[in-house]
Scaffold this active site. Structure first.
Site, short mmCIF file in Angstrom:
data_model
loop_
_atom_site.label_atom_id
_atom_site.label_comp_id
_atom_site.label_asym_id
_atom_site.label_seq_id
_atom_site.Cartn_x
_atom_site.Cartn_y
_atom_site.Cartn_z
N PRO A 2 0.06 -0.46 3.26
CA PRO A 2 -0.42 0.42 2.17
C PRO A 2 0.51 1.61 1.91
O PRO A 2 0.96 2.27 2.84
CB PRO A 2 -1.79 0.88 2.65
CG PRO A 2 -1.90 0.50 4.08
CD PRO A 2 -0.83 -0.49 4.39
N GLU A 3 0.79 1.84 0.64
CA GLU A 3 1.58 3.00 0.22
C GLU A 3 0.70 3.85 -0.71
O GLU A 3 -0.50 3.60 -0.82
CB GLU A 3 2.86 2.53 -0.48
CG GLU A 3 3.74 1.68 0.43
CD GLU A 3 5.04 1.23 -0.23
OE1 GLU A 3 5.50 1.88 -1.18
OE2 GLU A 3 5.60 0.22 0.23
#
Ligand SMILES: [Zn+2]
Length: 303
Positions: A2-3
């Site tokens: 996840p970013e």
């Protein structure tokens, strides 16, 4: 992994679900994710507290809670690491195998699940101190970006992962932004010309905004397996085209033709992370410096 967009999408889903919910019990199955907070500290602070907001800073989730007696505001800092997920689960049933922390909210439980335990769920806010500007905020200007890049000899792709330069970019969106801006991932950060800095600044904002828009229109897919982490955030219904993968233009496409020019997309390892780029659209050359105009012949031909 996840970013910024995935965390933003998760925050938008969680905020209305958690607002006003009171914590009755705290279960810690993996104390490692709390560090340096202890189990006892976490339980003492959280039991009886009510969620008042869920926000994001970089790739961190900021969960704010209020306590009545003694009256205080508490901030929980969450990070999904590589495999973390946060969601609500109905009370009573079995817990997922990798549940790291579980907060009992009465009818439901708030679960922080993390198969690899690189995530964080802590009262320690010092993690936020070194973060650079939010890329989608007014603080992140081409001027601020340019000044920071001029101090670095690192390849631009590696520098973009530095959370003190700009908060929230990771491996996927760094590759995507460089592709959109037509800049080689190998170019030294300080060698970017003024136009390249501006193009990259714009590309970062565009790729992140587009990803957030894409993820905000679909429900989270809690049934997704770990190999399909993207689908958790960019949920997909059965039979619907895979918009999450299609959205990415260069990431994880090595060996495939570039969507712009047809050249084969290459993979490169930089600082132990994969970079994907088009050798034709993203040439190594630096921007040609335009010589400054002389104000008069006197300058050019000094006496
Ligand atoms: Zn190309």
């Amino acid at each position: 992994m996840p970013e910024l967009p995935e965390v933003e999408v998760l925050v938008r889903h969680l905020a209305p679900l958690l607002q006003g919910r009171r914590i009755r019990k705290v279960e810690v199955h993996r104390p490692r994710v709390l560090r340096p907070t202890s189990r006892r500290q976490l339980s003492r602070i959280l039991i009886g507290a009510t969620f008042s907001s869920v926000k994001r800073r970089g790739k961190f989730l900021l969960l704010t809670l209020k306590k009545a007696r003694p009256s205080q505001t508490v901030m929980l800092v969450g990070h999904l690491g590589m495999t973390g997920r946060m969601y609500l689960l109905p009370g009573g049933g079995p817990l997922p195998k990798h549940a790291a922390v579980v907060l009992d909210l009465g009818q439901e439980r708030f679960v922080f699940e993390d198969t690899r335990y690189f995530g964080r769920f802590t009262l320690d806010a010092t993690l936020l101190q070194k973060l650079g500007p939010e890329p989608l905020s007014a603080d992140f200007t081409p001027e601020v970006f340019s000044q920071a890049l001029q101090l670095s000899r690192q390849p631009i792709k590696v520098k973009l992962l530095d959370q003190s330069l700009v908060a929230g970019l990771g491996n996927i969106y760094a590759s995507e932004a460089l592709f959109r801006a037509g800049i080689s991932p190998m170019l030294s950060a300080r060698k970017l010309g003024a136009n390249q800095v501006r193009q990259l600044w714009q590309a970062i904002r565009t790729v992140l905004s587009e990803a957030i828009d894409c993820g905000s229109t679909v429900p989270l897919n809690f049934a997704a397996t770990n190999e399909q982490d993207g689908f958790f955030y960019f949920g997909r219904e059965q039979g619907v085209p895979d918009s999450y993968e299609e959205r990415l233009r260069v990431y994880d496409r090595s060996g495939e033709p570039c969507l712009v020019c047809g050249t084969v997309v290459k993979r490169l390892v930089q600082a132990a992370r994969s970079t994907f780029y088009c050798p034709s659209c993203q040439r190594t050359k630096t921007e040609r410096k335009v010589p400054k105009k002389r104000s008069s012949n006197v300058d050019r031909y000094p006496p």
